[in-house]
Design a protein around this motif. Structure first.
Motif, PDB file in Angstrom:
ATOM      1  N   VAL A   1     -16.933  -8.496  -4.001  1.00  0.00           N
ATOM      2  CA  VAL A   1     -16.253  -7.898  -5.152  1.00  0.00           C
ATOM      3  C   VAL A   1     -15.369  -8.966  -5.792  1.00  0.00           C
ATOM      4  O   VAL A   1     -14.433  -9.466  -5.153  1.00  0.00           O
ATOM      5  CB  VAL A   1     -15.397  -6.680  -4.745  1.00  0.00           C
ATOM      6  CG1 VAL A   1     -14.740  -6.077  -5.976  1.00  0.00           C
ATOM      7  CG2 VAL A   1     -16.249  -5.643  -4.028  1.00  0.00           C
ATOM      8  N   ALA A   2     -15.651  -9.304  -7.041  1.00  0.00           N
ATOM      9  CA  ALA A   2     -14.874 -10.326  -7.747  1.00  0.00           C
ATOM     10  C   ALA A   2     -13.690  -9.671  -8.452  1.00  0.00           C
ATOM     11  O   ALA A   2     -13.743  -8.494  -8.825  1.00  0.00           O
ATOM     12  CB  ALA A   2     -15.750 -11.053  -8.761  1.00  0.00           C
ATOM     13  N   PRO A   3     -12.596 -10.403  -8.650  1.00  0.00           N
ATOM     14  CA  PRO A   3     -11.470  -9.854  -9.408  1.00  0.00           C
ATOM     15  C   PRO A   3     -11.895  -9.443 -10.815  1.00  0.00           C
ATOM     16  O   PRO A   3     -12.761 -10.077 -11.425  1.00  0.00           O
ATOM     17  CB  PRO A   3     -10.464 -11.011  -9.439  1.00  0.00           C
ATOM     18  CG  PRO A   3     -10.801 -11.843  -8.233  1.00  0.00           C
ATOM     19  CD  PRO A   3     -12.287 -11.741  -8.100  1.00  0.00           C
ATOM     20  N   LEU A   4     -11.274  -8.389 -11.313  1.00  0.00           N
ATOM     21  CA  LEU A   4     -11.537  -7.950 -12.677  1.00  0.00           C
ATOM     22  C   LEU A   4     -11.011  -8.968 -13.676  1.00  0.00           C
ATOM     23  O   LEU A   4     -11.636  -9.248 -14.708  1.00  0.00           O
ATOM     24  CB  LEU A   4     -10.861  -6.587 -12.915  1.00  0.00           C
ATOM     25  CG  LEU A   4     -10.957  -5.998 -14.315  1.00  0.00           C
ATOM     26  CD1 LEU A   4     -12.399  -5.624 -14.622  1.00  0.00           C
ATOM     27  CD2 LEU A   4     -10.044  -4.772 -14.441  1.00  0.00           C
TER      28      LEU A   4
ATOM     29  N   ALA B   1       0.581 -17.666  -4.308  1.00  0.00           N
ATOM     30  CA  ALA B   1      -0.247 -16.939  -5.273  1.00  0.00           C
ATOM     31  C   ALA B   1      -0.336 -15.471  -4.854  1.00  0.00           C
ATOM     32  O   ALA B   1      -0.202 -15.135  -3.674  1.00  0.00           O
ATOM     33  CB  ALA B   1      -1.648 -17.553  -5.342  1.00  0.00           C
ATOM     34  N   VAL B   2      -0.578 -14.597  -5.821  1.00  0.00           N
ATOM     35  CA  VAL B   2      -0.699 -13.171  -5.539  1.00  0.00           C
ATOM     36  C   VAL B   2      -1.781 -12.582  -6.428  1.00  0.00           C
ATOM     37  O   VAL B   2      -1.961 -13.006  -7.573  1.00  0.00           O
ATOM     38  CB  VAL B   2       0.656 -12.449  -5.775  1.00  0.00           C
ATOM     39  CG1 VAL B   2       1.094 -12.543  -7.228  1.00  0.00           C
ATOM     40  CG2 VAL B   2       0.572 -10.989  -5.350  1.00  0.00           C
ATOM     41  N   ILE B   3      -2.521 -11.623  -5.864  1.00  0.00           N
ATOM     42  CA  ILE B   3      -3.531 -10.867  -6.608  1.00  0.00           C
ATOM     43  C   ILE B   3      -3.062  -9.424  -6.639  1.00  0.00           C
ATOM     44  O   ILE B   3      -2.700  -8.856  -5.599  1.00  0.00           O
ATOM     45  CB  ILE B   3      -4.918 -10.993  -5.959  1.00  0.00           C
ATOM     46  CG1 ILE B   3      -5.387 -12.456  -6.025  1.00  0.00           C
ATOM     47  CG2 ILE B   3      -5.927 -10.087  -6.634  1.00  0.00           C
ATOM     48  CD1 ILE B   3      -6.706 -12.706  -5.302  1.00  0.00           C
ATOM     49  N   LEU B   4      -3.065  -8.823  -7.815  1.00  0.00           N
ATOM     50  CA  LEU B   4      -2.550  -7.468  -7.994  1.00  0.00           C
ATOM     51  C   LEU B   4      -3.676  -6.443  -7.885  1.00  0.00           C
ATOM     52  O   LEU B   4      -4.822  -6.705  -8.280  1.00  0.00           O
ATOM     53  CB  LEU B   4      -1.886  -7.328  -9.366  1.00  0.00           C
ATOM     54  CG  LEU B   4      -0.780  -8.319  -9.729  1.00  0.00           C
ATOM     55  CD1 LEU B   4      -0.258  -8.020 -11.128  1.00  0.00           C
ATOM     56  CD2 LEU B   4       0.344  -8.275  -8.707  1.00  0.00           C
TER      57      LEU B   4
ATOM     58  N   VAL C   1      -2.586 -14.652  -9.920  1.00  0.00           N
ATOM     59  CA  VAL C   1      -3.831 -15.382 -10.193  1.00  0.00           C
ATOM     60  C   VAL C   1      -5.022 -14.458 -10.407  1.00  0.00           C
ATOM     61  O   VAL C   1      -6.097 -14.913 -10.783  1.00  0.00           O
ATOM     62  CB  VAL C   1      -4.152 -16.374  -9.050  1.00  0.00           C
ATOM     63  CG1 VAL C   1      -3.059 -17.411  -8.911  1.00  0.00           C
ATOM     64  CG2 VAL C   1      -4.384 -15.636  -7.724  1.00  0.00           C
ATOM     65  N   GLY C   2      -4.846 -13.157 -10.164  1.00  0.00           N
ATOM     66  CA  GLY C   2      -5.980 -12.255 -10.326  1.00  0.00           C
ATOM     67  C   GLY C   2      -5.568 -10.799 -10.272  1.00  0.00           C
ATOM     68  O   GLY C   2      -4.468 -10.456  -9.821  1.00  0.00           O
ATOM     69  N   VAL C   3      -6.478  -9.940 -10.734  1.00  0.00           N
ATOM     70  CA  VAL C   3      -6.318  -8.484 -10.689  1.00  0.00           C
ATOM     71  C   VAL C   3      -7.641  -7.896 -10.218  1.00  0.00           C
ATOM     72  O   VAL C   3      -8.708  -8.245 -10.752  1.00  0.00           O
ATOM     73  CB  VAL C   3      -5.945  -7.908 -12.068  1.00  0.00           C
ATOM     74  CG1 VAL C   3      -5.857  -6.382 -11.999  1.00  0.00           C
ATOM     75  CG2 VAL C   3      -4.647  -8.500 -12.585  1.00  0.00           C
TER      76      VAL C   3
END
Length: 886
Positions: free
Chosen positions: A196-199, A216-219, A249-251
């Protein structure tokens, strides 16, 4: 097929057409000079019989199988409407049995059958290991740092990543509002492995996943919408998380499901992800990671397992093991690994509801047999008029099928209600990653269950009814054609069977109930009344220094103790009834390599006094136990019993790592949650070492605050609602950026710990109650049917001088005998089945005599009541009227 379903309309059109032709014939004959009556007769003679012609064409458009089925269905509906009492009882019985199965199967389906919500879920695995020795075996899906990095860096057949668990952390949101959110720490490649890739944006890089890498953080999608209103330009923005600046860096997409949601203290769900930064030291020195893997394209499970087995030597090179221990690296499917702890209780629950369904089927079969005895004249008349045995069986099976399908619909409705009730009862205490709902698979299984049950409970009555003696049935004219002893035995066997199954279920429920009562009634070891707890997360860069942590504790406690109505306050790393830190120690006189394991918690002065824990020897911790003073510790009685049996521990010294401490006091035992080691129950008085919060190191605090959240414990004379605002002001008056994670009473803490036991007990007890009611209905139905069939016999007995009491005894005793036989068979079966519950029982043995005796007395009492109620009809019998009626 189309003409078959349009036969009625086509026949009506054909009738009108034929009538028009007849009218034309009649008009022609009248015009030729024939009188009208003669013209009509002559026209009919020439045209032929219209009814016969219509019937011939109607039969040409018929499908015999469908025609017969429709006729049987219409007759079945008429018969069910004719007996509303029987129909209602049968539908309720089936609805309860099928509904319970529907609800539990929905859970089983979501966890064990529904594929994981990732691409190619069948190729996802968890890294595992098997340890074998002459003393036993151990299988685990956990990983330490060395195991994971060995697979990540050396395996060619799998792509690997790791998860470090989920914990609550502090986030400074917009307008400097502190928020408590759920953080999951994952390694680089985690989202790639799951497929599953980040949106928006990207996942973590290997550089970010190393010690000293960029923060870094992904929400999650939900947090992105709440904090940033779904703004795509959030990438590169900094947020303050755990007291440090993190760059977004990502959602992730809204549909993304996490693989693990629970830690020791976290709630459900994940709000954001941060790099794990795996290591072979600290957290990574123990089995504290979950390694996940995806088989590479073209690789089989056998090839992947073979390669990982060859990496075992390197993976366990840091383990200190005895020579006779062999540890092997392996893989298990992710779905199997994630559901390993749930599989046994789910299978047990499914078995319990299966028993309820079997009891329901047995009950319906008994009701149909009893009902069949009242339909003797109808059935023998049909057979006398030429209906074959197969036709009678088919008709009765169709009636059973209609009943079962209606029961299936009722079961779906009850199953939906039961599923909602399960959610309110505590279903969310289990870790689900997929929604529990009634989907197409559940609908198919429910209707298939309904159809199969119709065959199960309908076949025996149908076979028995088809063997009726036609001549005897017509001559005797009532129920006596099927009222003989041989014909009553099938019903008796069914009653024995359902009572036996009910005993098994009730004893299982009784054992679980006794376990729950035992756990709830355990002496807590302290005064739990009027104690409120508040937890916060100190997994925060601002609280790595012990001096700052102790300043927070000291100042907040000073403010809390000043609140009106507060009688005492303290802070501890872990609460009663919760899991504590596992740590190794050794006695000072023993070699450092002889390490023993115990639970450990840091506490502040005033903690034991607030809980009113009794002091057994020595002293408690005081303000004089500072970072500059010699190391001290207080232990509980369970620790003394296990490690200082027969010795006086006060004044003895223990070693933990490089730090030595003197035992200065012994307190009474406090009930704690799951130990994480040893053979302890869900709550039990575990061996524990309590150290002063002021005598902790930065490394220790950083490690323990990764997993655990310290809690303020306050004894108050008021209510929680009244205390909460003052408690929040006291804590946030010292640190405005420190949100309170959770506020609970100690009683609620205990309830949360025992939630799964309460859920299992309540559900099985509910199923046991249903089984008891169904058994009562079965016995009642048998006795009522017996009274109805034996009316003439009982009337003759009364006419010949038998008393009402003697006649009632003749009716009641058979029901009690059958119940006694069923109880005996069920009790013997329960002895074997109850051993399967051994892992769920605490404080009670699988053969607990009190539980067995209580169930026997209860069932026999219910059997007596169910027999007496229909037997009371004997008192209203008039022998003269009965004999004249015959």
């Amino acid at each position: 097929m189309r003409r078959f379903f349009r036969r009625g309309r086509l026949d009506a059109e054909r009738a009108r057409e034929m009538q028009a032709h007849l009218d034309h014939y009649v008009d022609d004959l009248i015009a030729a000079g024939h009188p009208r009556d003669r013209a009509i007769r002559e026209a009919r003679r020439r045209f032929g019989n219209p009814a016969a012609i219509r019937e011939e064409i109607y039969e040409m458009n018929s499908l015999p199988v469908f025609e017969t089925l429709l006729r049987d269905l219409r007759y079945a509906f008429r018969m069910l409407r004719k007996t509303p009492g029987f129909t209602a009882v049968a539908l309720i019985t089936l609805g309860l049995g099928i509904g319970a199965n529907t609800a539990v199967f929905s859970v089983v389906n979501a966890l064990l059958l529904e594929p994981l919500p990732y691409p190619q879920p069948e190729r996802l695995a968890l890294i595992s290991y098997d340890a074998r020795s002459p003393r036993g075996e151990n299988h685990s899906t956990g990983s330490d740092g060395q195991m994971f990095m060995t697979v990540r860096d050396n395996a060619k057949t799998v792509d690997a990543a790791a998860v470090g668990g989920t914990t609550g952390v502090n986030l400074l949101a917009a307008e400097n509002q502190a928020a408590y959110v759920q953080q999951q720490r994952v390694s680089a490649g985690y989202f790639r492995v799951l497929g599953v890739a980040p949106l928006v944006g990207r996942e973590f890089t290997p550089e970010e996943d190393r010690a000293g890498g960029d923060a870094a953080v992904i929400l999650s999608h939900g947090l992105w919408r709440r904090l940033f209103q779904g703004d795509p330009s959030v990438l590169g923005r900094a947020i303050l998380l755990r007291g440090e600046q993190y760059t977004v860096v990502g959602v992730m997409p809204a549909s993304f499901e996490v693989t693990e949601r629970h830690s020791f203290q976290a709630g459900q769900g994940v709000d954001l992800w941060t790099p794990l930064r795996p290591s072979t030291k600290g957290e990574g020195g123990g089995v504290n990671y979950s390694g996940i893997a995806r088989l590479r394209d073209g690789v089989s499970w056998t090839q992947a397992r073979s390669e990982l087995q060859q990496l075992s030597g390197q993976a366990f090179s840091l383990w200190q093991m005895q020579p006779d221990v062999t540890v092997t690296l392996g893989l298990v499917s992710m779905q199997e690994g994630l559901t390993a702890d749930l599989r046994q209780p789910l299978m047990m629950l499914w078995g319990a509801v299966a028993i309820v369904l079997v009891i329901a089927c047995v009950n319906i079969a008994g009701l149909l047999l009893a009902r069949g005895s009242t339909r003797t004249r109808e059935i023998v008349t049909r057979m006398a008029l030429g209906s074959g045995r197969a036709a009678v069986i088919r008709q009765l099976l169709v009636e059973s099928g209609v009943l079962a399908i209606a029961g299936g619909v009722a079961g779906l409705l009850l199953g939906w209600g039961a599923l909602e009730a399960l959610k309110r009862l505590g279903l969310d205490t289990f870790d689900f990653w997929q929604p529990i709902r009634l989907d197409w698979r559940v609908l198919v299984v429910t209707m298939a269950t309904a159809i199969v049950t119709s065959v199960i409970f309908g076949l025996m009555p149908a076979m028995q009814a088809s063997r009726l003696d036609v001549q005897a049935g017509l001559s005797e004219g009532g129920t006596r054609a099927v009222a003989g002893a041989a014909n009553r035995w099938p019903r008796k066997l069914l009653v024995i069977g359902e009572v036996a199954l009910g005993v098994v279920l009730l004893i299982s429920a009784g054992l679980l109930l006794r376990t729950f009562v035992h756990l709830r009634n355990q002496n807590p070891g302290f005064d739990a009344g009027d104690v409120v707890t508040a937890s916060v997360s100190l997994q925060d860069a601002r609280y790595r220094d012990p001096a700052k942590v102790n300043y927070l504790f000291t100042e907040t406690l000073r403010k809390v103790r000043a609140i009106p109505g507060v009688q005492g306050a303290g802070v501890a790393l872990g609460l009663p009834y919760e899991r504590l830190l596992n740590n190794g120690f050794s006695k000072i006189e023993d070699p450092p390599t002889e390490t023993k394991i115990t639970n450990q918690s840091y506490v502040t002065p005033g903690y034991f006094e607030t809980l009113r824990v009794p002091l057994r020897a020595g002293r408690l911790l005081t303000d004089s136990d500072t970072s500059e003073s010699p190391g001290v510790a207080v232990v509980n009685e369970a620790f003394v019993r296990r490690y200082f049996k027969g010795e006086h521990p006060v004044g003895r010294r223990i070693r933990s790592g490089s730090l030595e401490r003197e035992i200065v006091g012994v307190i009474g035992d406090i009930q704690q949650g799951s130990a994480g080691w040893g053979n302890f129950g869900p709550i039990s008085p575990l061996p524990c070492v309590y150290i002063p919060a002021s005598q902790t190191s930065s490394g220790f605090l950083t490690l323990v605050h990764t997993w655990f959240q310290p809690s303020w414990v306050v004894r108050t004379g008021g209510t929680v609602a009244a205390l909460l605002p003052d408690l929040e002001r006291a804590i946030q008056g010292v640190d405005a950026q420190l949100p309170i994670a959770k506020v609970r009473t100690v009683t609620e803490v205990r309830g949360d710990t025992l939630a799964q036991q309460q859920f299992m007990m309540s559900l099985v007890a509910g199923l046991g109650f249903i089984a008891l009611v169904l058994a009562a209905i079965g016995i009642h139905g048998l006795i009522a049917s017996s009274v109805s069939e034996r009316t003439r016999e009982l009337g003759i007995r009364l006419a010949l001088g038998a008393t009402a009491a003697q006649t009632m005894q003749a009716v009641i005793v058979p029901g009690l005998v059958l119940a006694t036989i069923g109880v005996a068979i069920g009790g013997a079966s329960a002895l074997a089945v109850s051993r399967l519950l051994r892992s769920f029982l605490w404080g009670v043995t699988p053969t607990d005599p009190l539980t067995f005796a209580a169930v026997v007395i209860l069932l026999l009492g219910v059997a007596l009541a169910a027999s007496v109620i229909p037997a009371m009809r004997v008192l209203r019998l008039d022998p003269a009227l009965t004999l004249r009626a015959e």
